[in-house]
Design an enzyme around this catalytic site. Structure first.
Site, PDB file in Angstrom:
ATOM      1  N   ARG A  35       0.962  -1.072   0.068  1.00 28.19           N
ATOM      2  CA  ARG A  35      -0.089   0.076   0.049  1.00 28.19           C
ATOM      3  C   ARG A  35       0.935   1.176   0.156  1.00 28.19           C
ATOM      4  O   ARG A  35       2.086   0.902   0.442  1.00 28.19           O
ATOM      5  CB  ARG A  35      -0.942   0.050   1.206  1.00 28.19           C
ATOM      6  CG  ARG A  35      -1.784  -1.203   1.257  1.00 28.19           C
ATOM      7  CD  ARG A  35      -2.629  -1.158   2.522  1.00 28.19           C
ATOM      8  NE  ARG A  35      -3.554  -2.517   2.390  1.00 28.19           N
ATOM      9  CZ  ARG A  35      -3.746  -3.021   3.781  1.00 28.19           C
ATOM     10  NH1 ARG A  35      -3.242  -2.627   4.729  1.00 28.19           N
ATOM     11  NH2 ARG A  35      -4.454  -4.278   3.626  1.00 28.19           N
ATOM     12  N   ARG A  60     -10.797   2.727   6.025  1.00 30.45           N
ATOM     13  CA  ARG A  60      -9.410   2.714   5.810  1.00 30.45           C
ATOM     14  C   ARG A  60      -9.352   3.184   4.357  1.00 30.45           C
ATOM     15  O   ARG A  60      -8.023   3.575   4.088  1.00 30.45           O
ATOM     16  CB  ARG A  60      -8.999   1.423   6.318  1.00 30.45           C
ATOM     17  CG  ARG A  60      -7.493   1.200   6.211  1.00 30.45           C
ATOM     18  CD  ARG A  60      -6.759  -0.253   6.925  1.00 30.45           C
ATOM     19  NE  ARG A  60      -7.013  -1.358   5.945  1.00 30.45           N
ATOM     20  CZ  ARG A  60      -7.054  -2.484   6.316  1.00 30.45           C
ATOM     21  NH1 ARG A  60      -6.338  -2.750   7.304  1.00 30.45           N
ATOM     22  NH2 ARG A  60      -7.342  -3.448   5.352  1.00 30.45           N
ATOM     23  N   ARG A 101     -12.783  -9.791   1.729  1.00 33.51           N
ATOM     24  CA  ARG A 101     -12.509  -9.758   3.230  1.00 33.51           C
ATOM     25  C   ARG A 101     -13.667  -9.903   4.114  1.00 33.51           C
ATOM     26  O   ARG A 101     -13.515 -10.698   5.042  1.00 33.51           O
ATOM     27  CB  ARG A 101     -11.496  -8.556   3.386  1.00 33.51           C
ATOM     28  CG  ARG A 101     -10.205  -8.760   2.847  1.00 33.51           C
ATOM     29  CD  ARG A 101      -9.297  -7.116   3.190  1.00 33.51           C
ATOM     30  NE  ARG A 101      -8.247  -7.311   2.153  1.00 33.51           N
ATOM     31  CZ  ARG A 101      -6.858  -7.199   2.854  1.00 33.51           C
ATOM     32  NH1 ARG A 101      -6.866  -6.884   4.161  1.00 33.51           N
ATOM     33  NH2 ARG A 101      -5.885  -7.550   2.130  1.00 33.51           N
TER      34      ARG A 101
HETATM   35  N1  LIG Z   1     -11.687   0.789  18.058  1.00 32.35           N
HETATM   36  C1  LIG Z   1     -11.767   1.160  16.562  1.00 32.35           C
HETATM   37  N2  LIG Z   1     -12.592   2.097  16.546  1.00 32.35           N
HETATM   38  C2  LIG Z   1     -13.076   2.625  15.335  1.00 32.35           C
HETATM   39  N3  LIG Z   1     -12.127   2.517  14.159  1.00 32.35           N
HETATM   40  C3  LIG Z   1     -11.061   1.819  14.605  1.00 32.35           C
HETATM   41  C4  LIG Z   1     -10.862   0.864  15.731  1.00 32.35           C
HETATM   42  N4  LIG Z   1      -9.746   0.288  15.843  1.00 32.35           N
HETATM   43  C5  LIG Z   1      -9.337   0.393  14.705  1.00 32.35           C
HETATM   44  N5  LIG Z   1      -9.864   1.241  13.773  1.00 32.35           N
HETATM   45  C6  LIG Z   1      -9.738   1.795  12.575  1.00 32.35           C
HETATM   46  O1  LIG Z   1     -10.155   0.836  11.546  1.00 32.35           O
HETATM   47  C7  LIG Z   1      -9.447   0.771  10.555  1.00 32.35           C
HETATM   48  C8  LIG Z   1      -8.705  -0.905  10.376  1.00 32.35           C
HETATM   49  O2  LIG Z   1      -7.783  -1.051  11.490  1.00 32.35           O
HETATM   50  P1  LIG Z   1      -6.527  -1.967  11.423  1.00 32.35           P
HETATM   51  O3  LIG Z   1      -5.852  -1.626   9.919  1.00 32.35           O
HETATM   52  O4  LIG Z   1      -5.754  -1.821  12.379  1.00 32.35           O
HETATM   53  O5  LIG Z   1      -7.208  -3.381  11.046  1.00 32.35           O
HETATM   54  P2  LIG Z   1      -6.351  -4.758  10.832  1.00 32.35           P
HETATM   55  O6  LIG Z   1      -7.018  -5.671  11.511  1.00 32.35           O
HETATM   56  O7  LIG Z   1      -4.773  -4.571  11.195  1.00 32.35           O
HETATM   57  O8  LIG Z   1      -6.512  -5.098   9.437  1.00 32.35           O
HETATM   58  P3  LIG Z   1      -5.885  -6.141   8.284  1.00 32.35           P
HETATM   59  O9  LIG Z   1      -6.051  -7.488   8.954  1.00 32.35           O
HETATM   60  O10 LIG Z   1      -6.684  -6.068   7.155  1.00 32.35           O
HETATM   61  O11 LIG Z   1      -4.314  -5.805   8.264  1.00 32.35           O
HETATM   62  C9  LIG Z   1      -8.199   1.436  10.469  1.00 32.35           C
HETATM   63  O12 LIG Z   1      -8.717   2.603   9.630  1.00 32.35           O
HETATM   64  C10 LIG Z   1      -8.244   1.933  11.919  1.00 32.35           C
HETATM   65  O13 LIG Z   1      -7.963   3.210  12.165  1.00 32.35           O
HETATM   66  N1  LIG Z   2      -1.086 -16.745   8.100  1.00 26.62           N
HETATM   67  C1  LIG Z   2      -0.438 -15.553   7.959  1.00 26.62           C
HETATM   68  N2  LIG Z   2      -1.509 -14.113   7.987  1.00 26.62           N
HETATM   69  C2  LIG Z   2      -0.894 -12.952   7.896  1.00 26.62           C
HETATM   70  C3  LIG Z   2       0.502 -12.769   7.991  1.00 26.62           C
HETATM   71  N3  LIG Z   2       0.723 -11.508   7.988  1.00 26.62           N
HETATM   72  C4  LIG Z   2      -0.127 -10.892   7.793  1.00 26.62           C
HETATM   73  N4  LIG Z   2      -1.577 -11.904   7.779  1.00 26.62           N
HETATM   74  C5  LIG Z   2      -2.789 -11.659   7.669  1.00 26.62           C
HETATM   75  O1  LIG Z   2      -3.421 -11.297   6.710  1.00 26.62           O
HETATM   76  C6  LIG Z   2      -4.327 -10.635   6.667  1.00 26.62           C
HETATM   77  C7  LIG Z   2      -4.327  -9.547   5.548  1.00 26.62           C
HETATM   78  O2  LIG Z   2      -3.237  -8.605   5.905  1.00 26.62           O
HETATM   79  P1  LIG Z   2      -3.268  -6.961   5.009  1.00 26.62           P
HETATM   80  O3  LIG Z   2      -1.961  -6.390   5.576  1.00 26.62           O
HETATM   81  O4  LIG Z   2      -3.211  -7.500   3.743  1.00 26.62           O
HETATM   82  O5  LIG Z   2      -4.524  -6.312   5.446  1.00 26.62           O
HETATM   83  C8  LIG Z   2      -4.617  -9.900   7.983  1.00 26.62           C
HETATM   84  O6  LIG Z   2      -5.670 -10.816   8.643  1.00 26.62           O
HETATM   85  C9  LIG Z   2      -3.303 -10.451   8.556  1.00 26.62           C
HETATM   86  O7  LIG Z   2      -3.506 -10.803  10.100  1.00 26.62           O
HETATM   87  C10 LIG Z   2       1.327 -14.114   8.059  1.00 26.62           C
HETATM   88  O8  LIG Z   2       2.519 -13.820   8.070  1.00 26.62           O
HETATM   89  N5  LIG Z   2       0.888 -15.022   7.973  1.00 26.62           N
END
Ligand SMILES: Nc1ncnc2c1ncn2[C@@H]1O[C@H](COP(=O)(O)OP(=O)(O)OP(=O)(O)O)[C@@H](O)[C@H]1O
Ligand SMILES: Nc1nc2c(ncn2[C@@H]2O[C@H](COP(=O)(O)O)[C@@H](O)[C@H]2O)c(=O)[nH]1
Length: 394
Positions: free
Chosen positions: A176, A269, A280
């Site tokens: 990204r 996001r 997703r």
């Molecule tokens: N408690 C909350 N309330 C509202 N918005 C939130 C909260 N926690 C996270 N966010 C927002 O939700 C969006 C998704 O959060 P984040 O990218 O941390 O999710 P993730 O679980 O890591 O996703 P992925 O698995 O796709 O990487 C972001 O824009 C973040 O700022």
């Molecule tokens: N099994 C694994 N899952 C992973 C790993 N690194 C990230 N993730 C998961 O992929 C999705 C999507 O991530 P995104 O960055 O494309 O939004 C998210 O649920 C991550 O937790 C890994 O090494 N192994």
């Protein structure tokens, strides 16, 4: 004996011995591991780069075999000693090195090595670096895409930068705009990643939302080597694989307050196309079902209000009432070029001689191997050092 080994055995300046040896001036040593195999370990130069080479003399056929060697090789020092611990591994102690780099295990018949031997149909050995002390249990954070895993992890790493380190996964998805290679992910090609998976370099991997993601063994090890506690952000399939692996971890599942809120967060996001968001969200339904499994996750946190969820996360990690002190020992022992090695049960006694006495007042110490854990294709952890009956690190 069969054909001479291909590496520079002529450079050998000490005794070849299969005992606890003291090959402190030599470049090569031999170790009998079982009644029919002798391992020759040599520190040689390949295109002016020093390297460790391994050859095996199969005494039943009197033939030399060059094994396929896995793992990161130690950087050779001229003096090293080696001792067979059992039929599975040889301990190599590098001279003129400190305890953060002098203990290496050459695995010759461990489960990982046997698996690779079967897969490749040839002799295999694997290096595994020995590390003093134990790493704290890694934390696996899982949950559907968009629930806020990354946000919570960033907050934790910001507040406790010296305590936690992020396991940088590999992925075949495109970066990204705000993502950096080597920081957020190691962005890679599918064919390269598949080869590395095949070579046993990954702790876990999964097809997630149409791309390949995986945690390399190295990604977890480098965090622990830096004395930090490793955090993994992986999907539920990955969490299941880690649960089934030898890595002992704490598993936390993050839930959204509702499916509608999850969808809203993914849209806000704004990093995925509509098609990807739909994919997703479809996958989220199954993940939310699997997240309820108590056999898989130790804790479930609902991320409704971010601050409340973060406080709950800290609470379950024992961080809510102040900073926990890192258990990493700063004490480093130096093994000189000339040293002798002997063994008493699970303890290896390393005698450093007079010169070391002057340097650090440590004449001899014992390396305790009774609590070792892990091993190839990762580090061998849990080594302890005692000086003159006093434990100086754990
Ligand atoms: N408690 C909350 N309330 C509202 N918005 C939130 C909260 N926690 C996270 N966010 C927002 O939700 C969006 C998704 O959060 P984040 O990218 O941390 O999710 P993730 O679980 O890591 O996703 P992925 O698995 O796709 O990487 C972001 O824009 C973040 O700022
Ligand atoms: N099994 C694994 N899952 C992973 C790993 N690194 C990230 N993730 C998961 O992929 C999705 C999507 O991530 P995104 O960055 O494309 O939004 C998210 O649920 C991550 O937790 C890994 O090494 N192994």
């Amino acid at each position: 004996m069969g054909e001479a080994p291909a590496f520079f055995i002529d450079n050998f300046q000490g005794n070849i011995s299969n005992e606890l040896n003291l090959n402190s001036k030599g470049y090569v040593t031999t170790i009998d591991v079982s009644c029919n195999k002798t391992y020759v370990i040599g520190a040689t130069e390949k295109e002016s780069t020093p390297t460790f080479e391994i050859q095996i003399l199969d005494k039943s056929t009197n033939k030399w075999v060059i094994p396929i060697v896995f793992g990161t090789k130690p950087k050779p020092s001229k003096g090293f000693s080696a001792i067979s611990l059992d039929e599975d591994r040889i301990l190599v102690i590098k001279g003129n090195s400190s305890s953060d780099d002098c203990f290496w295990f050459l695995e010759v018949n461990t489960a990982f090595v046997r698996e690779q031997k079967t897969r490749l149909g040839t002799e295999v050995a694997s290096w595994s670096k020995g590390v003093i002390g134990e790493a704290e249990k890694p934390i696996v954070i899982s949950g559907p895409s968009g629930v806020g895993k990354g946000t919570l992890i960033s907050k934790l790493m910001e507040e406790f930068p010296s305590m936690f380190g992020f396991s940088v996964s590999h992925t075949t998805r495109a970066p990204r705009n705000n993502e950096q290679n080597g920081v957020n992910y190691h962005f890679t090609e599918r064919s390269i990643m598949e080869k590395d998976i095949n070579d046993g370099k990954f702790l876990e991997f999964a097809d997630v939302h149409g791309n390949l993601y995986g945690t390399s063994i190295e990604a977890v090890d480098v965090v622990a080597d830096g004395g930090k506690r490793c955090i993994l952000d992986i999907d539920v399939q990955g969490a299941r694989s880690v649960r089934a692996s030898s890595l002992e971890a704490i598993f936390i599942f993050i839930c959204p307050p509702s499916f509608e809120e999850l969808e809203k967060r993914l849209r806000i996001r704004g990093t995925e196309t509509e098609e990807q968001i739909q994919k997703r969200l479809r996958n989220a339904k199954a993940e939310l079902e699997q997240g309820k499994s108590p056999a898989l996750f130790d804790h479930i946190l609902v991320n409704d209000n971010l601050d409340t969820c973060y406080e709950n996360l800290k609470k379950l990690l024992g961080l809510s009432d102040g900073i926990k002190i890192s258990q990493k020992s700063e004490l480093v022992v130096h093994v000189p070029l000339e040293h002798t090695v002997s063994r008493i049960d699970q303890k290896i006694v390393i005698n450093c001689g007079g010169s070391e006495l002057e340097k650090s007042a440590i004449n001899s110490f014992a390396l305790d191997l009774s609590s070792i854990k892990g091993g190839a294709p990762g580090r061998t952890r849990g080594l302890n050092i005692y000086v003159m009956g006093t434990k100086i690190s754990s």
